[in-house]
Design a protein around this motif. Structure first.
Motif, mmCIF file in Angstrom:
data_model
loop_
_atom_site.group_PDB
_atom_site.id
_atom_site.type_symbol
_atom_site.label_atom_id
_atom_site.label_comp_id
_atom_site.label_asym_id
_atom_site.label_seq_id
_atom_site.Cartn_x
_atom_site.Cartn_y
_atom_site.Cartn_z
ATOM 1 N N TYR A 155 -11.978 0.953 -16.283
ATOM 2 C CA TYR A 155 -12.470 -0.401 -15.088
ATOM 3 C C TYR A 155 -12.360 0.406 -13.750
ATOM 4 C CZ TYR A 155 -12.188 -3.829 -18.976
ATOM 5 O OH TYR A 155 -12.515 -4.464 -20.041
ATOM 6 N N ASP A 156 -12.090 1.539 -13.551
ATOM 7 C CA ASP A 156 -12.030 1.972 -12.448
ATOM 8 C C ASP A 156 -11.214 1.182 -11.257
ATOM 9 O OD1 ASP A 156 -12.346 3.470 -10.202
ATOM 10 O OD2 ASP A 156 -14.223 2.561 -9.513
ATOM 11 N N ASP A 157 -10.047 0.845 -11.731
ATOM 12 C CA ASP A 157 -8.997 -0.316 -10.966
ATOM 13 C C ASP A 157 -7.758 -0.061 -11.642
ATOM 14 O OD1 ASP A 157 -8.523 -2.306 -9.098
ATOM 15 O OD2 ASP A 157 -9.991 -3.619 -10.010
ATOM 16 N N ASP A 158 -6.740 -0.996 -10.883
ATOM 17 C CA ASP A 158 -5.634 -0.772 -11.175
ATOM 18 C C ASP A 158 -5.016 -2.035 -12.386
ATOM 19 O OD1 ASP A 158 -5.093 1.346 -9.206
ATOM 20 O OD2 ASP A 158 -5.001 -0.032 -7.496
ATOM 21 N N ASP A 218 -2.938 -4.043 -12.483
ATOM 22 C CA ASP A 218 -2.586 -5.494 -11.960
ATOM 23 C C ASP A 218 -4.022 -6.292 -11.442
ATOM 24 O OD1 ASP A 218 -2.674 -3.676 -9.945
ATOM 25 O OD2 ASP A 218 -1.215 -4.810 -8.829
ATOM 26 N N SER A 219 -4.746 -5.374 -10.943
ATOM 27 C CA SER A 219 -6.103 -6.183 -10.192
ATOM 28 C C SER A 219 -7.083 -6.335 -11.566
ATOM 29 C CB SER A 219 -7.120 -5.025 -9.555
ATOM 30 O OG SER A 219 -6.022 -4.400 -8.819
ATOM 31 N N GLN A 266 6.495 3.973 3.750
ATOM 32 C CA GLN A 266 6.369 3.295 2.276
ATOM 33 C C GLN A 266 4.795 3.407 1.870
ATOM 34 O OE1 GLN A 266 7.434 -0.439 1.391
ATOM 35 N NE2 GLN A 266 9.741 0.042 1.049
ATOM 36 N N ALA A 267 3.988 2.763 2.887
ATOM 37 C CA ALA A 267 2.501 2.648 2.721
ATOM 38 C C ALA A 267 1.980 4.093 2.790
ATOM 39 C CB ALA A 267 1.928 2.220 3.936
ATOM 40 N N GLY A 316 2.727 5.183 -0.489
ATOM 41 C CA GLY A 316 2.249 4.691 -1.692
ATOM 42 C C GLY A 316 0.734 4.453 -1.825
ATOM 43 N N ARG A 333 -2.636 4.889 -3.008
ATOM 44 C CA ARG A 333 -3.039 5.162 -4.358
ATOM 45 C C ARG A 333 -4.688 5.833 -4.339
ATOM 46 N NH1 ARG A 333 -1.230 0.317 -8.438
ATOM 47 N NH2 ARG A 333 0.417 -0.413 -6.868
ATOM 48 N N GLY A 334 -4.624 6.705 -5.381
ATOM 49 C CA GLY A 334 -5.982 7.358 -5.498
ATOM 50 C C GLY A 334 -7.045 6.315 -5.550
#
Lengths: 720, 97
Positions: free
Chosen positions: A236-239, A241-242, A713-714, A717, A719-720
């Motif tokens: 789905y090319d997404d994380d 949770d999304s 953190q940011a 954190g 993400r790719g």
């Protein structure tokens, strides 16, 4: 057998209206344990065996906010027999998002589509039965405001609750996600009850650590599941949770496509037209100013003040008190008992009651602002200004009301959803000089500064500065750290507020104040009465004659602690006791001085004692005294409402302790640095004052630990 | 990367991806900002921040800092508009493509 039905829905979906319609005034308003979120329970009208629990308004069952956490924990742990999920028919797409989550809990549910009258008026159509089929739940189309179909909803919900089944969710996501979820259920969840599997599977797919821990999955199993998730994310090319959020919305879009006919696009609703003016770039601030002036003028200045004064001076001062004292004297009641009843208990009751008119008027206004949808715009308009100080745009209203009386002001902080913002508002509101502090200001200004207006102006400036500085300082302390609740806020459509709602809410808030706060105030009034009217005269403990206050327990305490106030320039028992007596009510400070200097009753500004004050204070020490009275602990009524609204003894002590610290430090700095500038003599206290100033500046200007932390953190954190 | 913060008032955009993490990311998605949804930027508050957007038939306000985690592209419908009607307003928008 008792039945519990939870009412769940988005904020602004009409949940409160529905709850009021279902229960009438049969409600109990409390707090969820340990937090300041209101918890309402009520009995279904005509069905004493059915208890309704009003969950906080939420958009989702994730744990974004305290409200969501409370609602989720309640649903998962208290196992209500059924859920009434109320959705706004004019805003189905987003409202049904929560529905997709509730449907996964395995609790019987009834969908109540609200605002059907508006839906019909707009020309849109909803096929309720088809919508219900898509979710596998019964649907009732209602109007909570007009109370149509409410009985039908209650009947169907009760039926659903009595069945005690565990329905399975019907909604499905697209192929790839279903494949992954199915696999997760198969490898990790087959021993769980069937109706819980879907909920757990989705949570595991979202990598929810709480659920992972609850299920006690082995590392091997987790790695296995992780593979499924990764594969799906790739597809789905997404994380993950999304993906779930998007799938829920996609499902809803598909269903709505089939079951609704939308109103014509592009047409502006009345609400849109109102909003174009009300939050217009140029008009928003003037309109806001006018609205706030109205609220202030009516609730603080005219109706509120007049009625408060009437209750206090006429009803209590001239009617009830004389009548009761007369009766007590006629009956020959012992004088100490007369004193206790009249000066202690009745005065205490009177001080509670005198807030009531103001509070009622204010809450009627707040209800109007909240239910009409304007309150959200207040936050929208003022957010930029207030968030720098750790406050919400909505903090404006408590601050404004605080210039009248801090008690209703602190209660007005309830409209702030974010707990950090709310606490900060509660702590800082009473820095704003309230009406009762004005006589003290007038006294000092008159006695030392020729009654100049700038003293009063300076007092307000000091109050506002204390709010701003405290906001910045406290925001950087660990107490207000932690991930900030996001400011992603719905701007609900403007609606005519229902009068019933406004009245019920006002009733709830005012009556809960009277119940909870009055006990504390009453107790405090009795204690303070006792300490003021009793003492040692000639080595004998007894009740004092008038004019013997210098022998009271209060005076003894004042004497004992007077040294503490020496560095502030007024380390003598009279000003110390006068300042302490401000705990009863701030205007008491003036009358205490009157008593100490042998004048008995004094005018509001204390004109009679000006010369005595000038003998006791220098202008500088008088300023320091005024600062301390203005900033340090507020009156007992305010303290008790802080206690009530914080719903925590620790937070209350912190708030009061903080105010005393600030009041003391600022008064000390002003007195010591002022003395140094005037006389040029540098003492140890000058050094301490400078150190305090330095500390305050450091607290004010140090970089926020959070900003640094979250940046790191940011960076880590991303993400790719 | 073009984000919701870069979308001008009165224009729409299509969500490509929600970045960021924690509560803010969750909240943004819960409120319906998910892949492919179209968002219309209606206005900014009088002091310039936050902004008000319209999506899924309702009005949402969010701070510009938070809008930065939402990656967007110009929506398909307006690309077509651009393609067929070469008015001057489109040129500014097309530089993102």
């Amino acid at each position: 057998m008792p039945i519990t039905i939870a009412v769940a829905g988005n904020p602004n979906s009409g949940k409160t209206t529905l709850f009021n319609a279902l229960t009438g005034l049969n409600q109990y308003v409390g707090n969820w344990p340990g937090v300041t979120v209101e918890k309402k329970e009520g009995v279904l009208i005509g069905h004493p065996e059915v208890v309704l629990v009003d969950l906080p308004g939420i958009y989702s069952l994730s744990t974004n906010s305290l409200e969501e956490e409370l609602a989720r924990d309640y649903l998962l742990e208290s196992n209500p027999d059924a859920i009434i999920n109320i959705v706004d028919g004019t805003n189905l797409e987003r409202n049904l998002y929560l529905t997709t989550q509730l449907a996964e809990l395995g609790i019987p549910m009834v969908l109540a589509i609200n605002m059907m009258d508006e839906v019909e008026k707009s020309g849109a159509k909803i096929d309720g039965a088809a919508l219900g089929n898509a979710f596998g739940v019964p649907v009732v189309e209602i109007s909570a405001l007009r109370e149509t179909q409410i009985d039908e909803l209650a009947r169907i919900a009760t039926l659903a609750a009595q069945k005690k089944g565990h329905p399975l969710p019907l909604h499905r996501f697209s192929g790839g996600v279903e494949h992954a979820l199915g696999h997760i259920e198969e490898v990790a969840l087959h021993q769980q009850p069937e109706h819980k599997q879907r909920w757990y599977a989705v949570k595991l797919f979202e990598r929810n650590e709480l659920v992972e821990a609850e299920l006690g999955l082995s590392a091997e199993l987790k790695a296995h599941i992780e593979q499924d998730i990764r594969q799906c994310e790739l597809e789905y090319d997404d994380d993950s949770d999304s993906i779930i959020a998007a799938e829920r919305y996609n499902f809803i879009e598909d269903v709505l496509e089939k079951v609704t006919v939308r109103k014509k696009a592009g047409e502006m609703s009345p609400s849109d037209r109102i909003d174009r003016i009300v939050t217009n770039r140029w008009l928003a601030l003037p309109i806001f100013a006018v609205m706030m002036f109205l609220v202030y003028y009516v609730s603080v200045n005219t109706v509120g003040a007049t009625m408060s004064e009437w209750t206090n001076d006429r009803l209590f001062g001239q009617i009830i008190l004389p009548a009761i004292s007369g009766a007590l004297a006629d009956w020959g009641v012992a004088s100490w008992l007369q004193g206790l009843l009249v000066d202690g208990i009745l005065a205490g009751v009177g001080s509670v009651l005198s807030f009531l008119p103001q509070m009622v008027v204010l809450f009627l206004f707040l209800g109007l602002l909240e239910f009409s949808g304007y309150m959200a715009r207040v936050a929208f308009i003022m957010d930029r200004m207030f968030r720098k100080f750790g406050l919400s745009g909505k903090s404006f209203i408590p601050m404004l009301i605080g210039s009248g009386c801090s008690v209703p002001a602190i209660m007005a902080a309830r409209t702030i959803e974010n707990e950090h913002d709310r606490r900060m508002t509660i702590i800082t509101t009473s820095f704003i000089p309230c009406g009762a502090k004005l006589p003290v200001i007038a006294m000092i200004a008159g006695a030392f500064f020729g009654g100049k207006g700038w003293v009063a102006f300076g007092a307000y400036f000091l109050g506002i500065a204390a709010v701003v500085i405290s906001g910045i300082i406290l925001k950087k302390t660990p107490l207000f750290q932690g991930e900030a609740a996001p400011f992603v806020m719905e701007l609900p459509a403007y609606r005519w507020p229902s009068l019933k709602n406004i009245f019920v809410t006002t009733w709830d808030r005012v009556s809960s104040f009277v119940k909870k706060a009055s006990t504390i105030i009453l107790l405090a009034a009795i204690v303070i009465w006792f300490m003021t009217y009793f003492g040692w005269v000639d080595g004998q403990f007894r009740m004092l004659q008038s004019g013997q206050i210098d022998q009271s327990i209060v005076a003894a305490i004042g004497n004992a602690i007077a040294w503490i106030f020496k560095p502030l320039g007024w380390g003598e028992w009279r000003p110390v006791v006068a300042a302490l007596s401000g705990l009863v009510a701030k205007e008491t400070v003036v009358s205490s001085f009157g008593i100490f200097y042998g004048f008995g009753e004094v005018a509001e500004g204390g004109q009679e004692i000006w010369s005595s004050l000038r003998a006791a204070f220098s202008p500088l020490s008088a300023t320091s005294f005024l600062i301390f009275v203005l900033l340090s602990a507020p009156c007992i009524a305010t303290i008790s409402s802080i206690r009530r609204e914080m719903n925590s003894a620790a937070w209350t002590s912190f708030a009061i302790g903080y105010m005393i610290t600030i009041g003391y430090s600022v008064a000390l700095m002003v007195y010591q640095l002022g003395t140094w500038l005037q006389s040029g003599a540098f003492s140890a206290w000058t050094g301490i004052a400078l150190a305090l100033l330095g500390l305050m500046l450091w607290l004010l200007f140090r970089p926020s630990p959070k900003a640094v932390g979250s940046l790191k953190q940011a960076n880590a954190g991303v993400r790719g | 990367m073009k984000t919701l913060k870069d979308v001008r008032i009165g224009e729409s955009a299509r969500v490509v991806k929600v970045h960021g993490q924690g509560r803010i990311r969750r909240r943004v998605m819960d409120m319906g900002i998910t892949k492919n949804v179209e968002i219309f930027v209606r206005k900014a508050a009088p002091l310039g921040d936050p902004i008000e957007v319209n999506l899924r038939g309702y009005e949402l306000s969010l701070r510009k800092d938070d809008a930065e985690i939402i990656e967007v592209s110009s929506p398909i419908s307006s690309i077509n508009e651009c393609h067929y009607a070469h008015n001057h307003r489109c040129r500014g928008k097309s530089k993102f493509w």
